[in-house]
Motif scaffolding. Structure first.
Motif, mmCIF file in Angstrom:
data_model
loop_
_atom_site.group_PDB
_atom_site.id
_atom_site.type_symbol
_atom_site.label_atom_id
_atom_site.label_comp_id
_atom_site.label_asym_id
_atom_site.label_seq_id
_atom_site.Cartn_x
_atom_site.Cartn_y
_atom_site.Cartn_z
ATOM 1 N N ASP A 1 52.840 22.618 99.028
ATOM 2 C CA ASP A 1 52.860 22.974 97.927
ATOM 3 C C ASP A 1 52.625 24.626 98.346
ATOM 4 O OD1 ASP A 1 53.640 21.268 96.098
ATOM 5 O OD2 ASP A 1 51.925 21.275 94.937
ATOM 6 N N TYR B 1 55.089 27.613 97.607
ATOM 7 C CA TYR B 1 54.616 28.969 96.927
ATOM 8 C C TYR B 1 55.070 30.237 97.694
ATOM 9 C CZ TYR B 1 52.149 32.651 94.443
ATOM 10 O OH TYR B 1 51.991 33.685 93.693
ATOM 11 N N ASN C 1 47.126 42.425 78.217
ATOM 12 C CA ASN C 1 47.733 41.108 78.560
ATOM 13 C C ASN C 1 48.226 41.398 80.049
ATOM 14 O OD1 ASN C 1 47.713 39.135 76.615
ATOM 15 N ND2 ASN C 1 49.280 39.970 75.458
ATOM 16 N N ILE C 2 48.779 42.088 80.340
ATOM 17 C CA ILE C 2 49.436 42.199 81.812
ATOM 18 C C ILE C 2 48.199 42.288 82.694
ATOM 19 C CG2 ILE C 2 50.396 43.913 83.351
ATOM 20 C CD1 ILE C 2 52.286 44.807 81.018
ATOM 21 N N GLY D 1 46.570 38.705 82.869
ATOM 22 C CA GLY D 1 47.367 37.641 83.382
ATOM 23 C C GLY D 1 47.383 37.822 85.019
ATOM 24 N N ASN D 2 47.480 39.050 85.177
ATOM 25 C CA ASN D 2 47.263 39.039 86.801
ATOM 26 C C ASN D 2 46.003 38.573 87.240
ATOM 27 O OD1 ASN D 2 49.458 40.972 88.697
ATOM 28 N ND2 ASN D 2 49.545 41.461 86.187
ATOM 29 N N LYS E 1 44.153 36.558 85.973
ATOM 30 C CA LYS E 1 43.763 35.072 85.886
ATOM 31 C C LYS E 1 44.554 34.029 86.933
ATOM 32 C CE LYS E 1 45.256 31.015 83.071
ATOM 33 N NZ LYS E 1 46.723 30.834 82.221
ATOM 34 N N SER E 2 45.825 34.692 87.280
ATOM 35 C CA SER E 2 46.399 34.130 88.692
ATOM 36 C C SER E 2 45.597 34.166 89.717
ATOM 37 C CB SER E 2 47.493 34.872 88.964
ATOM 38 O OG SER E 2 48.297 35.135 87.883
ATOM 39 N N ASP F 1 44.254 30.365 91.305
ATOM 40 C CA ASP F 1 44.499 30.114 92.681
ATOM 41 C C ASP F 1 43.323 29.946 93.585
ATOM 42 O OD1 ASP F 1 47.271 30.653 92.134
ATOM 43 O OD2 ASP F 1 47.321 32.450 93.161
ATOM 44 N N ASP G 1 40.249 27.337 87.141
ATOM 45 C CA ASP G 1 41.188 27.471 86.300
ATOM 46 C C ASP G 1 40.301 27.931 84.655
ATOM 47 O OD1 ASP G 1 43.127 26.310 87.595
ATOM 48 O OD2 ASP G 1 42.603 24.154 87.139
ATOM 49 N N LEU H 1 42.901 32.088 78.790
ATOM 50 C CA LEU H 1 42.846 33.542 78.012
ATOM 51 C C LEU H 1 42.903 33.424 76.680
ATOM 52 C CD1 LEU H 1 45.069 35.663 80.308
ATOM 53 C CD2 LEU H 1 42.656 35.418 80.533
#
Lengths: 243, 128
Positions: free
Chosen positions: A3, A7, A179-180, A183-184, A186-187, A191, A195, A198
């Protein structure tokens, strides 16, 4: 093919920007409750920006480095706990996403600055909050004077600030900015095996400039500015929250 | 015939930016603010391209993508994911279901046009 390799192939295919190695490594280390503190110290000491930010977090009342009572990374982690390092690791993708958003959508170069060098917020200002929960809990707070938020919203939508008469439109654009950013970051957390989910952004005008710290966690206050705009971001987290 | 593009995002701001990016082109835009609205608009309009967010209320983008791919009438519609989330598991899951491309927010309008232009015909509107 694993994986991880897959990725990397997909990230190349889709043209993703490379992730910042030190922040990713730090998140992975702090995500493990049995992590080696010496290794965390090594990673932070290798990155002068992370080191400076940790010392700022560890000396919340100091106006400048001359007033620091905690002067080394080792002391900062001993006195404040490794959760401090987690806040740093989380703040990095947030800060990069904010700077990139201003550069990409507004062609403005936003600089990360010491909060003592900024002007205070107006009494009533824009406040955006996004909470997150899961293997790590916390919140991100975004604050801007309304006049700055109006200019930012107008720039992103390709309008003039005079056209942005409706406060709800300004809040909506600032909500997307938040949000932007989140979101970044949270990734980055996911990773590293942390986990989390939001919550939707809560956007409003506020007269309260206090950002509550997550119980058992740490807080980093960040400030950014261009010649005309100031943005404040606070991030608080507890990486070892029991669900 | 204009190219039909469906933008599905819970953020009005993003839908406005996407609409603005395609304004110079002969494109007919459609919108949805969640996966349910997006699926209904896709079934109704049969767009040439869908630009899809991941995190949305009511039905998220991953669920909508899965439902599109299960529907014989809609499964061939190409999808570009437009999201701030580029975490490994998310990207792998989405790639497995099937997308043509992936654009991480923040983005420049030019990047969106370039990615869309590789999938559908984007003809500039004649100058008035």
């Amino acid at each position: 093919m694993s994986d991880a390799t897959n990725y990397q192939d997909l990230a190349r295919k889709y043209g993703f920007a490379p992730k910042l190695e030190s922040a990713s490594r730090l998140t992975q280390l702090v995500a493990r409750q049995d992590s080696d503190v010496d290794e965390i110290v090594r990673v932070i000491n290798k990155d002068p920006v992370l080191r400076d930010r940790l010392l700022r977090v560890a000396n919340p009342d100091a106006e400048n480095p001359a007033e620091y009572s905690v002067e080394t990374v080792e002391d900062a982690l001993m006195r404040n706990g490794v959760g401090c390092a987690m806040v740093l690791a989380m703040g990095t993708p947030l800060a990069l996403a904010l700077i990139k958003t201003f550069q990409t959508m507004l062609s403005l170069k936003l600089e990360f600055v010491d909060r003592s060098l900024t002007e205070p917020l107006e009494n009533e200002h824009l406040l955006g909050t996004i909470g997150f929960s899961g293997r790590v809990v916390g919140a991100v707070y975004l604050r801007m004077n309304l006049s700055y938020a109006r200019a930012v919203a107008a720039g992103i939508l390709g309008l003039s600030p005079e056209d942005m008469k409706d406060t709800s439109e300004i809040l909506d654009v600032a909500g997307e900015l938040l949000n932007i950013m989140t979101g970044n970051f949270k990734s980055n957390l996911c990773d590293a095996g942390l986990d989390c989910k939001l919550q939707p952004p809560d956007m409003k005008l506020s007269t309260d400039s206090y950002s509550p710290v997550t119980p058992g966690g740490a807080m980093e206050h960040m400030a950014f500015r261009t010649q005309k705009i100031q943005v404040f971001v606070d991030v608080t987290a507890n990486p070892w929250h029991d669900d | 015939m204009p190219t039909k593009i469906l933008s599905v995002d819970d953020s009005r701001t993003i839908r406005l930016i996407v609409g603005k990016a395609f304004r110079p082109y002969d494109v007919q835009m459609f919108e949805g603010s969640n996966g349910e609205e997006g699926l209904a608009a896709a079934a109704r309009e049969k767009p040439d391209l869908i630009i899809l967010d991941v995190t949305m209320p009511i039905m998220d983008g991953v669920t909508m993508l899965g439902k599109l791919k299960e529907n014989p009438e809609l499964k061939a519609i190409p999808v570009i994911m437009l999201t701030a989330e580029s975490g490994r598991d998310n990207v792998l899951q989405i790639a497995k279901i099937g997308v043509r491309d992936y654009l991480v927010k923040p983005f420049k309008e030019d990047q969106l046009i370039e990615k869309a232009g590789r999938i559908v015909t984007l003809q500039k509107k004649p100058a008035v």
